[in-house]
Design an enzyme around this catalytic site. Structure first.
Site, PDB file in Angstrom:
ATOM      1  N   HIS A  77      -7.051  -4.746  10.411  1.00 12.06           N
ATOM      2  CA  HIS A  77      -6.828  -4.474   8.977  1.00 12.06           C
ATOM      3  C   HIS A  77      -5.535  -5.118   8.484  1.00 12.06           C
ATOM      4  CE1 HIS A  77      -4.606  -0.568  10.174  1.00 12.06           C
ATOM      5  NE2 HIS A  77      -3.759  -1.127   9.339  1.00 12.06           N
ATOM      6  N   ASP A  79       0.820  -1.214   0.000  1.00  7.82           N
ATOM      7  CA  ASP A  79       0.000   0.000   0.000  1.00  7.82           C
ATOM      8  C   ASP A  79       0.853   1.264   0.000  1.00  7.82           C
ATOM      9  OD1 ASP A  79       0.958  -0.402   2.571  1.00  7.82           O
ATOM     10  OD2 ASP A  79      -1.008  -0.737   3.467  1.00  7.82           O
ATOM     11  N   ASN A 110      -7.171  -2.896  14.558  1.00 10.73           N
ATOM     12  CA  ASN A 110      -8.580  -3.193  14.242  1.00 10.73           C
ATOM     13  C   ASN A 110      -8.707  -4.369  13.272  1.00 10.73           C
ATOM     14  OD1 ASN A 110      -7.758  -2.106  11.830  1.00 10.73           O
ATOM     15  ND2 ASN A 110      -9.274  -0.457  11.757  1.00 10.73           N
TER      16      ASN A 110
END
Ligand code: GLP
Length: 249
Positions: free
Chosen positions: A143, A72, A141
């Protein structure tokens, strides 16, 4: 320990996680020098990258024929920005190993057309024969890459919005100093893109990851915890320390 298809290796410390993960990568490259390696950013893999660089210096592994793809990149940052993931990868790994710079691929956060950039990235992965091994971290969380909760299992590389918790986690001083400086969007490989990798290793260390690891391993296969969508992958190993494993059943 195994949960579904997942293989779980619980290690004593973050250093032991880095040693096991770098050994795993080095062995895989030794077996196939023209390797396609997927990489992640974040604090967690930094020690692993240092060990990979040490091994390269000691001539225990060569990256000369390796091609890399990163997960990313922040949308709006170009590769010269010191918080871009391109900068991170050059600084933490690529500048310290014998990889050919032109074989390192990081999404361009300053691309004029993000959809074209993402489609071209997917095409390039395919043209290289697919990813052999993708090394992942995990967000608090759950991800993976920047696939936030709710991301579809078949998602592809695309422009995504970051959740407030991810913005906060990345502006606690380790990376950005204040939340206002963190881009609100990113380009991210999709869950579908990651799941197509022939092998996956996920690294997690510290108590702050214990809930996410619990949800990923013991929870349902659900986009609510993106890492749980690795449960049915045929060859996925989690390398985690005792603290990250503390809530596993
Ligand atoms: C970022 C990255 C993820 C990474 C996560 C956890 O959000 N996009 O790929 O896994 O942070 O990072 P850390 O290892 O710093 O906790």
């Amino acid at each position: 320990m195994a949960a579904g298809n997942l293989k779980i290796q619980v290690l004593d410390s973050a250093d032991a996680v880095a040693a096991a993960a770098s050994e795993f990568v080095i062995k895989a490259i030794a077996a196939k020098p023209k390797f396609v390696l997927g990489l992640a950013t974040g604090s967690t893999p930094e020690k692993t990258y240092a060990k990979m660089a040490e091994a390269n210096k000691a001539k225990k592994v060569s990256f000369a024929k390796v091609t890399t793809f990163n997960l990313d990149e922040y949308w709006g940052l170009d590769g010269d920005h010191d918080q871009s993931y391109r900068y991170f990868m050059n600084d933490r790994l690529f500048n310290h190993i014998d990889i050919r710079p032109w074989n390192t691929n990081v999404l361009n956060g300053a691309a004029v057309n993000p959809m074209l950039e993402c489609a071209a990235y997917e095409q390039k992965i395919l043209a290289c024969g697919g990813v052999d091994l993708w090394l992942l971290g995990i967000g608090a969380n759950g991800h993976i890459a920047f696939n936030e909760p709710g991301s579809p299992v078949d998602s592809r590389t695309r422009l995504v919005s970051l959740t407030q918790s991810t913005i906060d986690a990345n502006s606690d001083g380790r990376f950005f100093k204040v939340a206002a400086d963190v881009p609100r969007c990113a380009l991210s490989a999709g869950i579908g893109t990651i799941r197509e990798s022939r092998q996956i290793i996920l690294l997690a260390t510290g108590a702050g990851k214990a809930d996410a690891i619990k949800a990923a391993v013991d929870g349902p296969f659900s986009p609510d915890c993106p890492a749980s969508l690795l449960q049915d992958h045929p060859d996925c190993t989690f390398f985690i320390d005792k603290e990250a494993a503390a809530k596993l059943s």
